[in-house]
Design a protein around this motif. Structure first.
Motif, PDB file in Angstrom:
ATOM      1  N   UNK A 172      64.251  77.599   7.677  1.00 40.07           N
ATOM      2  CA  UNK A 172      64.038  76.284   8.274  1.00 40.07           C
ATOM      3  C   UNK A 172      64.829  76.146   9.566  1.00 40.07           C
ATOM      4  N   UNK A 173      64.254  75.530  10.569  1.00 43.92           N
ATOM      5  CA  UNK A 173      65.000  75.327  11.824  1.00 43.92           C
ATOM      6  C   UNK A 173      66.172  74.388  11.604  1.00 43.92           C
ATOM      7  N   UNK A 174      67.213  74.543  12.406  1.00 42.25           N
ATOM      8  CA  UNK A 174      68.414  73.713  12.293  1.00 42.25           C
ATOM      9  C   UNK A 174      68.112  72.259  12.649  1.00 42.25           C
ATOM     10  N   UNK A 175      68.688  71.377  11.845  1.00 41.49           N
ATOM     11  CA  UNK A 175      68.606  69.957  12.166  1.00 41.49           C
ATOM     12  C   UNK A 175      69.469  69.705  13.404  1.00 41.49           C
ATOM     13  N   UNK A 176      69.030  68.843  14.312  1.00 38.45           N
ATOM     14  CA  UNK A 176      69.821  68.582  15.527  1.00 38.45           C
ATOM     15  C   UNK A 176      71.258  68.177  15.216  1.00 38.45           C
ATOM     16  N   UNK A 177      72.181  68.697  16.044  1.00 37.99           N
ATOM     17  CA  UNK A 177      73.596  68.395  15.882  1.00 37.99           C
ATOM     18  C   UNK A 177      74.043  67.432  16.981  1.00 37.99           C
ATOM     19  N   UNK A 178      75.079  66.679  16.678  1.00 40.67           N
ATOM     20  CA  UNK A 178      75.653  65.794  17.693  1.00 40.67           C
ATOM     21  C   UNK A 178      77.165  65.951  17.700  1.00 40.67           C
ATOM     22  N   UNK A 179      77.787  65.534  18.782  1.00 42.28           N
ATOM     23  CA  UNK A 179      79.226  65.657  18.931  1.00 42.28           C
ATOM     24  C   UNK A 179      79.953  64.693  17.984  1.00 42.28           C
TER      25      UNK A 179
ATOM     26  N   UNK B 206      80.848  61.036  18.941  1.00 42.76           N
ATOM     27  CA  UNK B 206      79.859  59.953  18.936  1.00 42.76           C
ATOM     28  C   UNK B 206      80.048  59.003  17.764  1.00 42.76           C
ATOM     29  N   UNK B 207      80.901  59.372  16.808  1.00 40.70           N
ATOM     30  CA  UNK B 207      81.180  58.510  15.662  1.00 40.70           C
ATOM     31  C   UNK B 207      82.689  58.279  15.587  1.00 40.70           C
ATOM     32  N   UNK B 208      83.109  57.044  15.708  1.00 40.80           N
ATOM     33  CA  UNK B 208      84.529  56.711  15.779  1.00 40.80           C
ATOM     34  C   UNK B 208      85.283  57.096  14.502  1.00 40.80           C
ATOM     35  N   UNK B 209      84.677  56.856  13.345  1.00 47.87           N
ATOM     36  CA  UNK B 209      85.335  57.171  12.069  1.00 47.87           C
ATOM     37  C   UNK B 209      85.493  58.677  11.906  1.00 47.87           C
ATOM     38  N   UNK B 210      84.439  59.425  12.160  1.00 43.58           N
ATOM     39  CA  UNK B 210      84.503  60.878  12.037  1.00 43.58           C
ATOM     40  C   UNK B 210      85.489  61.484  13.038  1.00 43.58           C
ATOM     41  N   UNK B 211      85.517  60.941  14.235  1.00 43.88           N
ATOM     42  CA  UNK B 211      86.438  61.441  15.251  1.00 43.88           C
ATOM     43  C   UNK B 211      87.888  61.277  14.802  1.00 43.88           C
ATOM     44  N   UNK B 212      88.184  60.141  14.185  1.00 47.68           N
ATOM     45  CA  UNK B 212      89.534  59.893  13.681  1.00 47.68           C
ATOM     46  C   UNK B 212      89.867  60.831  12.516  1.00 47.68           C
TER      47      UNK B 212
ATOM     48  N   UNK C 176      92.739  68.231  12.179  1.00 51.52           N
ATOM     49  CA  UNK C 176      93.196  69.170  13.211  1.00 51.52           C
ATOM     50  C   UNK C 176      94.711  69.125  13.398  1.00 51.52           C
ATOM     51  N   UNK C 177      95.315  68.003  13.097  1.00 49.32           N
ATOM     52  CA  UNK C 177      96.767  67.869  13.270  1.00 49.32           C
ATOM     53  C   UNK C 177      97.538  68.769  12.318  1.00 49.32           C
ATOM     54  N   UNK C 178      96.922  69.186  11.211  1.00 42.68           N
ATOM     55  CA  UNK C 178      97.626  69.988  10.216  1.00 42.68           C
ATOM     56  C   UNK C 178      96.972  71.337   9.925  1.00 42.68           C
ATOM     57  N   UNK C 179      95.691  71.468  10.268  1.00 43.01           N
ATOM     58  CA  UNK C 179      94.977  72.697   9.927  1.00 43.01           C
ATOM     59  C   UNK C 179      94.104  73.156  11.088  1.00 43.01           C
ATOM     60  N   UNK C 180      93.783  74.439  11.068  1.00 48.37           N
ATOM     61  CA  UNK C 180      92.905  75.003  12.089  1.00 48.37           C
ATOM     62  C   UNK C 180      91.460  74.660  11.768  1.00 48.37           C
ATOM     63  N   UNK C 181      90.756  74.103  12.737  1.00 48.16           N
ATOM     64  CA  UNK C 181      89.334  73.791  12.597  1.00 48.16           C
ATOM     65  C   UNK C 181      88.551  74.722  13.507  1.00 48.16           C
ATOM     66  N   UNK C 182      87.659  75.513  12.922  1.00 51.42           N
ATOM     67  CA  UNK C 182      86.888  76.480  13.693  1.00 51.42           C
ATOM     68  C   UNK C 182      85.711  75.840  14.419  1.00 51.42           C
ATOM     69  N   UNK C 183      85.086  74.874  13.751  1.00 52.12           N
ATOM     70  CA  UNK C 183      83.922  74.202  14.339  1.00 52.12           C
ATOM     71  C   UNK C 183      83.715  72.889  13.616  1.00 52.12           C
ATOM     72  N   UNK C 184      83.192  71.901  14.330  1.00 49.11           N
ATOM     73  CA  UNK C 184      82.897  70.612  13.719  1.00 49.11           C
ATOM     74  C   UNK C 184      81.769  69.937  14.492  1.00 49.11           C
ATOM     75  N   UNK C 185      80.874  69.288  13.768  1.00 46.59           N
ATOM     76  CA  UNK C 185      79.759  68.575  14.393  1.00 46.59           C
ATOM     77  C   UNK C 185      79.171  67.606  13.372  1.00 46.59           C
ATOM     78  N   UNK C 186      78.283  66.744  13.834  1.00 45.86           N
ATOM     79  CA  UNK C 186      77.615  65.781  12.959  1.00 45.86           C
ATOM     80  C   UNK C 186      76.161  66.197  12.795  1.00 45.86           C
ATOM     81  N   UNK C 187      75.697  66.168  11.560  1.00 43.13           N
ATOM     82  CA  UNK C 187      74.326  66.527  11.250  1.00 43.13           C
ATOM     83  C   UNK C 187      73.834  65.601  10.140  1.00 43.13           C
ATOM     84  N   UNK C 188      72.704  64.956  10.352  1.00 43.37           N
ATOM     85  CA  UNK C 188      72.128  64.024   9.376  1.00 43.37           C
ATOM     86  C   UNK C 188      73.179  63.005   8.909  1.00 43.37           C
TER      87      UNK C 188
END
Length: 268
Positions: free
Chosen positions: A23-30, A33-39, A45-57
């Motif tokens: 199946x094709x990937x569902x579109x991702x967003x930064x 774009x979401x204040x709660x997720x950004x926080x 990130x303040x305590x652990x290494x994050x390799x990748x992060x995005x919003x999907x569905x």
């Protein structure tokens, strides 16, 4: 006895190919774009290494290192209000790069948000149990062990949960045959009657789509249906089949046996 084709070492012969639809990937967003997720992401990130992060569905997906899973989930539970672990399991990417993708589905009822934590492990590598943080992980980790063969270090009872304890193989691997392997074909015969009964009984047929026209209920004798338990003589009259009542249904073409087609190719 029923004809049988040996399935020796079938799990060692991977049949997974690129012919399966991906199946094709569902579109991702930064995440920004979401204040709660950004926080929430900033707190991780303040305590652990994050390799990748995005919003999907409408949920955030965060990739981390496998060694950090316990700490990340503890942070999410205690500080970020993600108090429910609704699911965890694995995805088989062995044919691609000999890895499993492990995911943890987190839910915050207060924020009405979902975050999926993910990481990759190599084939044969164990994960750290999060059962002490979330009791819902108990059975999920056992199921992951049962279906994929992935052990969870620190789990209080790392045993199979769906298959018998002495089962061989892991049914959700892409290399596991849909109808089972050699072991599965003889498992119940050997358990109940012993191996000496193999010649008399024959292997178990595990194809759920198989239709036997001589089954004990006489339901599968298409065109020659008779009441349950009737002795078959071979002289039963042919029963013409109609798939729709007289007069039909509005806008639906009337079907009958003569206009139907039997598909013999299972790959069609």
């Amino acid at each position: 006895m029923r004809a049988y084709t040996p399935k020796d070492d079938v799990q060692a012969k991977s049949y997974y190919t690129d012919r399966y639809y991906v199946a094709p990937q569902v579109p991702k967003s930064e995440v920004e774009t979401d204040e709660v997720f950004a926080s929430d992401l900033a707190a991780i990130k303040a305590k652990f290494k994050v390799k990748e992060a995005f919003i999907q569905v409408e949920q955030m997906i965060v990739y981390i290192d496998a060694k950090d899973i316990y700490g990340v989930l503890k942070l999410m539970r205690d500080e970020l209000e993600y108090t429910q672990l609704s699911e965890l399991s694995a995805i088989d990417w062995l044919a691609k790069d000999n890895t499993f993708e492990i995911f943890y589905q987190m839910l915050s009822m207060n924020k009405r948000k979902r975050i999926r934590i993910k990481y990759f492990i190599k084939n044969g590598q164990a994960v750290d149990s999060v059962n002490e943080l979330f009791r819902s992980a108990d059975w999920s980790e056992r199921e992951m062990f049962d279906m994929f063969g992935i052990e969870a270090n620190g789990h209080p009872f790392m045993k199979r949960i769906l298959m018998p304890y002495d089962w061989q193989g892991n049914p959700l691997l892409k290399t596991y045959p849909l109808e089972g392997d050699e072991f599965a074909a003889w498992y119940e015969v050997d358990k109940i009657y012993g191996k000496e009964a193999r010649e008399e009984i024959g292997p178990e047929i595990r194809d759920t789509a198989r239709v036997d026209r001589y089954d004990s209920e006489r339901f599968a004798r298409l065109g020659h249906e008779v009441p349950k338990g009737t002795k078959i003589t071979g002289n039963e009259p042919v029963a013409e089949q109609a798939y729709q009542e007289d007069g039909g249904v509005f806008l639906i073409k009337k079907l009958d046996k003569d206009s139907s087609v039997v598909i013999d190719d299972p790959q069609r």
